[in-house]
Write an enzyme that holds these catalytic residues in place. Structure first.
Site, short mmCIF file in Angstrom:
data_model
loop_
_atom_site.label_atom_id
_atom_site.label_comp_id
_atom_site.label_asym_id
_atom_site.label_seq_id
_atom_site.Cartn_x
_atom_site.Cartn_y
_atom_site.Cartn_z
N LYS A 28 0.85 -1.21 0.00
CA LYS A 28 0.00 0.00 0.00
C LYS A 28 0.88 1.25 0.00
O LYS A 28 1.95 1.27 0.63
CB LYS A 28 -0.91 -0.03 1.24
CG LYS A 28 -1.97 1.06 1.27
CD LYS A 28 -2.88 0.89 2.50
CE LYS A 28 -3.97 1.94 2.58
NZ LYS A 28 -4.84 1.76 3.78
N SER A 103 -9.72 1.61 2.88
CA SER A 103 -8.91 2.41 2.00
C SER A 103 -7.84 1.61 1.24
O SER A 103 -7.27 2.12 0.30
CB SER A 103 -8.23 3.52 2.80
OG SER A 103 -7.36 2.97 3.77
N SER A 127 -9.78 -0.78 7.02
CA SER A 127 -9.27 -0.63 5.66
C SER A 127 -8.56 -1.84 5.07
O SER A 127 -8.26 -1.84 3.87
CB SER A 127 -8.35 0.58 5.58
OG SER A 127 -9.12 1.75 5.57
N1 GLN Z 1 -13.16 3.96 6.47
C1 GLN Z 1 -12.45 4.31 7.64
C2 GLN Z 1 -12.00 5.73 7.57
O1 GLN Z 1 -12.27 6.33 6.58
C3 GLN Z 1 -11.29 3.38 7.84
C4 GLN Z 1 -10.08 3.80 7.14
C5 GLN Z 1 -8.88 2.96 7.46
O2 GLN Z 1 -8.96 1.92 8.11
N2 GLN Z 1 -7.72 3.48 7.06
O3 GLN Z 1 -11.40 6.27 8.45
#
Ligand code: GLN
Length: 426
Positions: A28, A103, A127
């Site tokens: 990532k 994400s 995410s």
């Molecule tokens: N969807 C969550 C957020 O927007 C989780 C994001 C993540 O785990 N990086 O914060």
């Protein structure tokens, strides 16, 4: 690549032998790679080349893996769809026309498409698990402190962990074995052996659930779509036939998890992202006699809309006068959630729920409505607030053929238990 899984395709060769020799592991784009552009999905870091490797990257390369590229992501990890990336959205290869989740959507997509054997993502509030569920692959969010965050560009430090994505539970567990373990560069890491674990994660993927007791938190089924709930109960039936048993349990604190999560995550984000000012990091705002104007120009140009929204809300929630009203309350809710989980896990080996309450959104569908996107995190964010481990495994499909993920949650450093439960399904 038509579905836009990678931001940068540049191969980094690993060592000659080791447990991952001959394997490719995509990374990532918020995890630092020495001399290879690491953007966090942001225009702010479009040209940033880290001067060192993250600990997990060092461990991958030492284990013989090659890194085929850096994967697309929501900007700074802020999102549930990979549509907030400054480098364009990623499409779900398993469900074309739909988002891959976020994400870590690029990481899940390249694994689902077969363009990497495995991948690393990061999970602050879901995410790794969300994109695993939406793309029909396996994802693990480790116990807080199991995996080093050194070299991870922070979104919300107290919540996040780097975790593996792979086509099978066994491969995800193999990758976890390579990245797990204490690191002198990250003082929040712990030695799992001192917590009664063994690091023998791949061996735990034996599918043996005879005698396993599963707790099912009713709050995590309440808001879920019908097709998701049906698939979930079919999977529980399969586990029962394999020798597991289950009971339902109520965790009333979970009702407050999404709200608490967003206050804490945005608060930490507003502080972490202060370093992107065009002087220390990020696009230059130029200088015309006033540094405040310069910082403002840098941040206005470098950050996208979702990041700006969160920095503003986080700054507000932490400000004098509001701190007790929002941040302190969110920390109280966090403590309550942790306690509810501890009690439920006294009566069960693992807890189970749908990973996501909804199937993958269509591309563009949730962008108009941030609240809808935040609420989709109802089942994943509580686990980060409680710092526990969780896995998402494919559980089947909705009637429309969209992938459904099943989440298993374990006690702290109980990765072996969730891997064993997950391996009985996938
Ligand atoms: N969807 C969550 C957020 O927007 C989780 C994001 C993540 O785990 N990086 O914060």
């Amino acid at each position: 690549m038509s579905y836009n899984g990678y931001i940068t395709e540049q191969r980094i060769e690993g060592g000659d032998d080791g447990p991952l020799a001959g394997k490719t592991v995509a990374v990532k784009d918020n995890i630092s790679t020495d001399g290879v552009v690491t953007t966090c999905g942001s225009a702010m870091l479009a040209e940033y080349e880290p001067p060192y490797d993250a600990t997990v990257v060092e461990r991958l390369l030492d284990a013989g893996a090659a890194i085929p590229g850096k994967t697309n992501m929501d900007e700074f990890g802020m999102g549930t769809t990979t549509e907030t990336s400054a480098f364009g959205a990623t499409e779900n290869p398993t469900a074309p026309g739909h988002v891959p989740g976020g994400s870590s959507g690029g990481s899940a997509a390249v694994v689902a498409a077969g363009d990497a054997d495995m991948a690393l993502g990061t999970d602050t509030g879901g995410s790794v698990r969300c994109p695993a569920a939406f793309c029909g692959v396996v994802g693990i969010k480790p116990t807080y402190g199991l995996v080093s965050r050194y070299g991870l560009i922070a979104y919300a430090n107290s919540l996040e962990q780097i975790g593996p994505l792979a086509p099978t539970v066994e491969e995800a567990a193999e990758l976890l074995e390579v990245i797990a373990g204490p690191d002198e560069n990250d003082a929040t890491t712990r030695d799992a052996r001192e917590q009664g674990a063994t690091y023998e994660y791949a061996a735990a993927a034996d599918g043996d659930v005879e005698g396993l007791e599963i707790g099912i938190p009713t709050e995590l089924l309440d808001g879920a779509d019908e097709g998701i709930v049906e698939t979930f109960w079919d999977a529980i039936d399969d586990l029962e036939s394999a020798g597991a048993s289950y009971h339902e349990v109520s965790l009333p604190s979970l009702e407050h998890a999404v709200e608490a999560y967003y206050v804490i995550a945005m608060g930490e984000a507003s502080s972490n992202l202060a370093r992107f000012d065009g002087v220390r990091y990020g696009v230059s705002g130029g200088y015309e006699g006033n540094w405040n104007d310069s910082f403002a120009r840098s941040r206005d140009e470098g950050f996208g809309e979702e990041v700006k929204r969160r920095v503003l809300l986080g700054t507000y929630a932490l400000s004098a006068g509001y701190h007790d009203k929002y941040y302190r309350k969110a920390q109280d809710a966090r403590a309550w959630i942790k306690q509810d989980f501890d009690e439920a896990l006294d009566e069960a080996d693992v807890l189970a729920s749908p990973t996501m309450p909804v199937p993958p959104f269509e591309l563009g569908e949730s962008l108009e409505d941030p609240l809808k996107m935040y609420l989709a995190d109802a089942n994943t964010t509580p686990i980060n607030l409680a710092n526990l481990p969780a896995i998402s495994v494919p559980a089947g499909e909705t009637d429309d053929g969209l992938p459904v993920g099943m989440q298993f949650v374990g006690p702290a450093f109980g990765e072996e238990q969730i891997i064993r439960a997950g391996s009985a399904l996938a």
